[in-house]
Scaffold this active site. Structure first.
Site, PDB file in Angstrom:
ATOM      1  N   GLU A  91       9.447 -34.518   2.181  1.00  0.00           N
ATOM      2  CA  GLU A  91       9.998 -33.182   1.983  1.00  0.00           C
ATOM      3  C   GLU A  91      11.443 -33.228   2.486  1.00  0.00           C
ATOM      4  O   GLU A  91      11.679 -33.451   3.675  1.00  0.00           O
ATOM      5  CB  GLU A  91       9.177 -32.151   2.754  1.00  0.00           C
ATOM      6  CG  GLU A  91       9.630 -30.733   2.538  1.00  0.00           C
ATOM      7  CD  GLU A  91       8.801 -29.731   3.333  1.00  0.00           C
ATOM      8  OE1 GLU A  91       9.199 -28.554   3.377  1.00  0.00           O
ATOM      9  OE2 GLU A  91       7.759 -30.120   3.911  1.00  0.00           O
TER      10      GLU A  91
ATOM     11  N   ASP B  26      12.269 -21.229   9.259  1.00  0.00           N
ATOM     12  CA  ASP B  26      12.380 -22.366  10.164  1.00  0.00           C
ATOM     13  C   ASP B  26      12.695 -21.944  11.585  1.00  0.00           C
ATOM     14  O   ASP B  26      13.436 -20.987  11.832  1.00  0.00           O
ATOM     15  CB  ASP B  26      13.457 -23.328   9.659  1.00  0.00           C
ATOM     16  CG  ASP B  26      13.056 -24.000   8.361  1.00  0.00           C
ATOM     17  OD1 ASP B  26      11.950 -24.559   8.330  1.00  0.00           O
ATOM     18  OD2 ASP B  26      13.828 -23.953   7.390  1.00  0.00           O
TER      19      ASP B  26
ATOM     20  N   TYR C 218       0.809 -25.327  -0.335  1.00  0.00           N
ATOM     21  CA  TYR C 218       1.272 -25.540   1.041  1.00  0.00           C
ATOM     22  C   TYR C 218       0.598 -24.503   1.935  1.00  0.00           C
ATOM     23  O   TYR C 218       0.853 -23.310   1.834  1.00  0.00           O
ATOM     24  CB  TYR C 218       2.798 -25.377   1.075  1.00  0.00           C
ATOM     25  CG  TYR C 218       3.493 -25.845   2.332  1.00  0.00           C
ATOM     26  CD1 TYR C 218       3.060 -25.472   3.604  1.00  0.00           C
ATOM     27  CD2 TYR C 218       4.626 -26.640   2.252  1.00  0.00           C
ATOM     28  CE1 TYR C 218       3.719 -25.891   4.743  1.00  0.00           C
ATOM     29  CE2 TYR C 218       5.308 -27.071   3.383  1.00  0.00           C
ATOM     30  CZ  TYR C 218       4.843 -26.691   4.618  1.00  0.00           C
ATOM     31  OH  TYR C 218       5.505 -27.103   5.753  1.00  0.00           O
TER      32      TYR C 218
END
Length: 263
Positions: free
Chosen positions: A48, A59, A174
């Site tokens: 990734e 994040d 995911y």
């Protein structure tokens, strides 16, 4: 072979797929390419690759810092595609999932971005701030060019929405192991098994489920892999690199420890 077929093949092995995340351009552009190559040589099944963006809302501090450094190093969306081309020229064949945010893709031009990514050698995309309801243009472009597109879902995703996201994902879905942002954590979500089993019951039988966010140690990776088709590790890898005198060797050793734990 279409790019998405290589993603599917990576999950079709007799072992859990290992997908490290690393930010292109950190700690420098050239070093990041060497680190990515080291991860591949240490046993990664997919990579990734992080596209730097000024507001990476999914994040945590570790990846935020790495992408900010990459931006300060002058890394752009176009130079990330150059990085993919360079990595392919080195003979690396495993799938590359480009992880980024929608604003730079929209500015680049959705169709052109997907086409240029496919030409460069990427295999698919992970765009955490793009809801499926607004992803029609990107999804259609991915289908046209045979590219993957992985939607994210977490334990608070409703059954109806989880069913929709797993049906529309191209390549794999995911699973986010925690409610919150990326970052290494000391312990796994105690409800992880129930979460995975619930999504497994809703997803198409052929849809691989990979889990990321918060996986740090080889032991955690092994535990997660007992219930999913693959694991994704990012912040812990970047922490390892940040603290190392030899970041390339440190990355290789860390990914090798994950590979050994997964079998």
């Amino acid at each position: 072979m279409k790019p998405i077929e290589k993603i599917k093949a990576a999950f079709a092995k007799d072992r859990p797929a290992l997908m490290p995340y690393f930010s292109i351009g950190y700690p420098s552009y050239e070093t990041s390419l060497d680190i990515i190559q080291a991860c591949v040589e240490a046993g990664a099944d997919l990579m990734e690759l992080g596209l730097p963006f000024s507001d990476p809302l999914a994040d945590g501090p570790t990846i935020q810092h790495s992408t900010q450094v990459a931006l300060e190093n002058g890394v752009t969306t176009a130079s990330c595609l150059d990085a993919v081309r360079e990595l392919r020229s080195r003979g690396i064949e495993i799938p590359f999932m480009l992880m980024g945010y929608y604003n730079p893709i929209f500015a680049y031009g959705v169709e052109k971005f997907v086409q240029d990514s496919a030409t460069a050698g990427a295999n698919g995309f992970i765009i955490p701030d793009l809801p499926a309801e607004e992803a029609g243009a990107l999804e259609n472009a991915c289908k046209s060019h045979g590219m993957g597109l992985s939607y994210l879902l977490s334990s608070n995703t409703s059954d109806d929405r989880a069913t929709m996201l797993t049906q529309r994902s191209l390549g794999f879905t995911y699973l986010v192991s925690v409610i919150g942002i990326t970052g290494a954590r000391d312990a796994l979500n105690p409800n992880l098994v129930a979460f995975v089993e619930r999504i497994r019951g809703l997803a198409p039988n052929t849809m691989p489920l990979a889990m990321g966010f918060g996986i740090s140690t080889p032991e955690q990776a092994r535990t997660v892999s007992e219930h999913t088709d693959g694991i994704i590790v990012g912040s812990a890898l970047i922490n390892t690199v940040r603290d190392a005198d030899d970041p390339v060797k440190a990355a290789m050793d860390y990914v090798a420890s994950l590979r050994a734990a997964l079998g």
